[in-house]
Motif scaffolding. Sequence first.
Motif, PDB file in Angstrom:
ATOM      1  N   ALA A 186       0.847  -1.205   0.000  1.00 17.36           N
ATOM      2  CA  ALA A 186       0.000   0.000   0.000  1.00 17.36           C
ATOM      3  C   ALA A 186       0.879   1.250   0.000  1.00 17.36           C
ATOM      4  CB  ALA A 186      -0.921  -0.005   1.216  1.00 17.36           C
ATOM      5  N   ALA A 187       1.962   1.204   0.772  1.00 15.41           N
ATOM      6  CA  ALA A 187       2.855   2.372   0.829  1.00 15.41           C
ATOM      7  C   ALA A 187       3.523   2.598  -0.533  1.00 15.41           C
ATOM      8  CB  ALA A 187       3.918   2.156   1.908  1.00 15.41           C
ATOM      9  N   ILE A 188       3.930   1.517  -1.191  1.00 19.08           N
ATOM     10  CA  ILE A 188       4.598   1.655  -2.504  1.00 19.08           C
ATOM     11  C   ILE A 188       3.612   2.205  -3.541  1.00 19.08           C
ATOM     12  CG2 ILE A 188       5.623   0.340  -4.421  1.00 19.08           C
ATOM     13  CD1 ILE A 188       6.907  -1.463  -2.245  1.00 19.08           C
ATOM     14  N   ALA A 189       2.385   1.690  -3.502  1.00 15.55           N
ATOM     15  CA  ALA A 189       1.375   2.166  -4.465  1.00 15.55           C
ATOM     16  C   ALA A 189       1.108   3.650  -4.260  1.00 15.55           C
ATOM     17  CB  ALA A 189       0.082   1.370  -4.301  1.00 15.55           C
ATOM     18  N   THR A 190       1.052   4.076  -3.013  1.00 15.73           N
ATOM     19  CA  THR A 190       0.777   5.484  -2.733  1.00 15.73           C
ATOM     20  C   THR A 190       1.925   6.360  -3.224  1.00 15.73           C
ATOM     21  OG1 THR A 190      -0.440   4.761  -0.797  1.00 15.73           O
ATOM     22  CG2 THR A 190       0.152   7.073  -0.862  1.00 15.73           C
ATOM     23  N   ARG A 191       3.137   5.866  -3.086  1.00 11.90           N
ATOM     24  CA  ARG A 191       4.295   6.679  -3.489  1.00 11.90           C
ATOM     25  C   ARG A 191       4.478   6.719  -5.006  1.00 11.90           C
ATOM     26  NH1 ARG A 191       9.689   7.371  -4.384  1.00 11.90           N
ATOM     27  NH2 ARG A 191      10.419   5.247  -4.491  1.00 11.90           N
ATOM     28  N   THR A 192       4.262   5.549  -5.653  1.00 10.16           N
ATOM     29  CA  THR A 192       4.614   5.474  -7.082  1.00 10.16           C
ATOM     30  C   THR A 192       3.407   5.572  -8.020  1.00 10.16           C
ATOM     31  OG1 THR A 192       4.354   3.076  -7.171  1.00 10.16           O
ATOM     32  CG2 THR A 192       6.528   3.905  -6.531  1.00 10.16           C
ATOM     33  N   GLY A 193       2.219   5.308  -7.498  1.00  8.96           N
ATOM     34  CA  GLY A 193       1.036   5.290  -8.375  1.00  8.96           C
ATOM     35  C   GLY A 193       0.846   3.957  -9.074  1.00  8.96           C
ATOM     36  N   CYS A 194       1.623   2.931  -8.712  1.00 10.63           N
ATOM     37  CA  CYS A 194       1.436   1.610  -9.347  1.00 10.63           C
ATOM     38  C   CYS A 194       0.148   0.963  -8.811  1.00 10.63           C
ATOM     39  CB  CYS A 194       2.637   0.698  -9.106  1.00 10.63           C
ATOM     40  SG  CYS A 194       2.788   0.036  -7.438  1.00 10.63           S
ATOM     41  N   THR A 195      -0.390   0.024  -9.594  1.00 10.00           N
ATOM     42  CA  THR A 195      -1.560  -0.710  -9.100  1.00 10.00           C
ATOM     43  C   THR A 195      -1.085  -1.892  -8.254  1.00 10.00           C
ATOM     44  OG1 THR A 195      -1.590  -2.002 -11.136  1.00 10.00           O
ATOM     45  CG2 THR A 195      -3.044  -0.089 -11.048  1.00 10.00           C
ATOM     46  N   VAL A 196      -1.982  -2.376  -7.383  1.00  9.71           N
ATOM     47  CA  VAL A 196      -1.659  -3.543  -6.550  1.00  9.71           C
ATOM     48  C   VAL A 196      -2.716  -4.614  -6.794  1.00  9.71           C
ATOM     49  CG1 VAL A 196      -1.445  -4.421  -4.191  1.00  9.71           C
ATOM     50  CG2 VAL A 196      -0.588  -2.143  -4.740  1.00  9.71           C
ATOM     51  N   LYS A 197      -2.234  -5.832  -7.071  1.00  8.94           N
ATOM     52  CA  LYS A 197      -3.160  -6.945  -7.336  1.00  8.94           C
ATOM     53  C   LYS A 197      -2.819  -8.103  -6.406  1.00  8.94           C
ATOM     54  CE  LYS A 197      -5.458  -9.840 -10.272  1.00  8.94           C
ATOM     55  NZ  LYS A 197      -6.894  -9.825 -10.174  1.00  8.94           N
ATOM     56  N   PHE A 198      -3.838  -8.728  -5.837  1.00  8.38           N
ATOM     57  CA  PHE A 198      -3.628  -9.911  -4.996  1.00  8.38           C
ATOM     58  C   PHE A 198      -4.034 -11.152  -5.786  1.00  8.38           C
ATOM     59  CE2 PHE A 198      -4.735  -6.391  -2.090  1.00  8.38           C
ATOM     60  CZ  PHE A 198      -3.544  -6.331  -1.390  1.00  8.38           C
ATOM     61  N   VAL A 199      -3.142 -12.136  -5.843  1.00  9.47           N
ATOM     62  CA  VAL A 199      -3.453 -13.413  -6.516  1.00  9.47           C
ATOM     63  C   VAL A 199      -3.412 -14.503  -5.461  1.00  9.47           C
ATOM     64  CG1 VAL A 199      -2.575 -15.125  -8.166  1.00  9.47           C
ATOM     65  CG2 VAL A 199      -2.590 -12.705  -8.786  1.00  9.47           C
ATOM     66  N   ARG A 200      -4.520 -15.231  -5.317  1.00  9.86           N
ATOM     67  CA  ARG A 200      -4.546 -16.313  -4.316  1.00  9.86           C
ATOM     68  C   ARG A 200      -4.107 -17.619  -4.969  1.00  9.86           C
ATOM     69  NH1 ARG A 200      -6.101 -15.657   0.493  1.00  9.86           N
ATOM     70  NH2 ARG A 200      -6.747 -17.790   0.926  1.00  9.86           N
ATOM     71  N   ASN A 201      -3.133 -18.280  -4.333  1.00 10.45           N
ATOM     72  CA  ASN A 201      -2.617 -19.553  -4.863  1.00 10.45           C
ATOM     73  C   ASN A 201      -2.920 -20.665  -3.857  1.00 10.45           C
ATOM     74  OD1 ASN A 201      -1.190 -21.517  -6.298  1.00 10.45           O
ATOM     75  ND2 ASN A 201       0.751 -20.982  -5.317  1.00 10.45           N
ATOM     76  N   GLN A 202      -4.174 -21.146  -3.913  1.00  8.13           N
ATOM     77  CA  GLN A 202      -4.604 -22.126  -2.915  1.00  8.13           C
ATOM     78  C   GLN A 202      -4.281 -23.558  -3.344  1.00  8.13           C
ATOM     79  OE1 GLN A 202      -8.582 -20.034  -2.963  1.00  8.13           O
ATOM     80  NE2 GLN A 202      -8.547 -20.868  -0.885  1.00  8.13           N
ATOM     81  N   ASN A 203      -4.152 -24.442  -2.347  1.00  5.96           N
ATOM     82  CA  ASN A 203      -3.938 -25.861  -2.647  1.00  5.96           C
ATOM     83  C   ASN A 203      -5.047 -26.348  -3.570  1.00  5.96           C
ATOM     84  OD1 ASN A 203      -1.734 -25.957  -1.013  1.00  5.96           O
ATOM     85  ND2 ASN A 203      -2.702 -27.109   0.642  1.00  5.96           N
ATOM     86  N   HIS A 204      -4.699 -27.185  -4.537  1.00  7.06           N
ATOM     87  CA  HIS A 204      -5.619 -27.782  -5.516  1.00  7.06           C
ATOM     88  C   HIS A 204      -6.226 -26.755  -6.473  1.00  7.06           C
ATOM     89  CE1 HIS A 204      -5.120 -31.040  -2.754  1.00  7.06           C
ATOM     90  NE2 HIS A 204      -5.754 -30.384  -1.794  1.00  7.06           N
ATOM     91  N   LEU A 205      -5.823 -25.490  -6.368  1.00 11.20           N
ATOM     92  CA  LEU A 205      -6.406 -24.462  -7.243  1.00 11.20           C
ATOM     93  C   LEU A 205      -5.308 -23.680  -7.975  1.00 11.20           C
ATOM     94  CD1 LEU A 205      -9.251 -23.136  -4.901  1.00 11.20           C
ATOM     95  CD2 LEU A 205      -9.527 -24.550  -6.939  1.00 11.20           C
ATOM     96  N   LEU A 206      -4.209 -24.400  -8.283  1.00 11.92           N
ATOM     97  CA  LEU A 206      -3.083 -23.747  -8.954  1.00 11.92           C
ATOM     98  C   LEU A 206      -3.512 -23.157 -10.302  1.00 11.92           C
ATOM     99  CD1 LEU A 206      -0.045 -23.073  -9.162  1.00 11.92           C
ATOM    100  CD2 LEU A 206       0.326 -25.387 -10.033  1.00 11.92           C
TER     101      LEU A 206
END
Length: 189
Positions: free
Chosen positions: A157-177
Amino acid sequence: MERRVIITGVPGVGKTTVIEGALKRLEPEGIRYNPINFGTFMFDMASKEGIVSDRDQMRRLDRPVQKELQKRAAELISRIGGNVIVDTHCSIKTPNGYLPGLPDWVIDGIRPDTLILVETDEDQILGRRLKDLTRIRDMEGSGAIAEHQQFNRSISAAIATRTGCTVKFVRNQNHLLEQAIEEMTSALR
Ligand code: AP5
């Protein structure tokens, strides 16, 4: 337009596995990235200089030595053009506390458009670390892994606020690769 993407996640979350899957999927579409592993750049320098013999020793080096290696790796990576993926860490757990993996001198070199965090449930990460006999993983409980993931969210969040980059979360769950790879592929299109 060239894209510069940073991909992070706590050790053993499977970021390298998901990146490799996504790059294979993008190839037939003619979308290519240069995948750069930040730790490999640091390790190549440190092993040539006889400081370490395996990559898991790096986070136990004295803090000034880790920072010096980090600065030199960032400098080399900053010169690489084209679509770039940097596989690295928001923070590194060291015996003296969390060392920022993406301080200003690293971020200013990479100039990311997007920061992707690969995450999953702490108990799944613990299970993967226990199974992975190729590495010398730090042994810690799921509460400590949860703290690390939370800390990394704050950093992103701090990096996004400073640089304006977007942040994306990718969930890598067991059996759901496959699902994680698809999410990563979409983020890289
Ligand atoms: P690095 O090489 O990035 O170490 P790491 O975090 O331990 O990365 P790994 O590649 O081992 O883990 P991963 O999350 O990519 O998981 P993997 O795909 O292998 O960095 C090495 C060192 O460099 C750091 O410790 C640090 O010292 C230094 N460093 C790096 N960047 C730095 C920076 N910016 N500043 C300072 N220092 C820095 O998968 C793990 C296992 O899980 C595999 O067995 C896999 O098969 C399995 N798996 C994956 N996905 C699934 C799934 N969905 N279900 C079940 N199993 C799965």
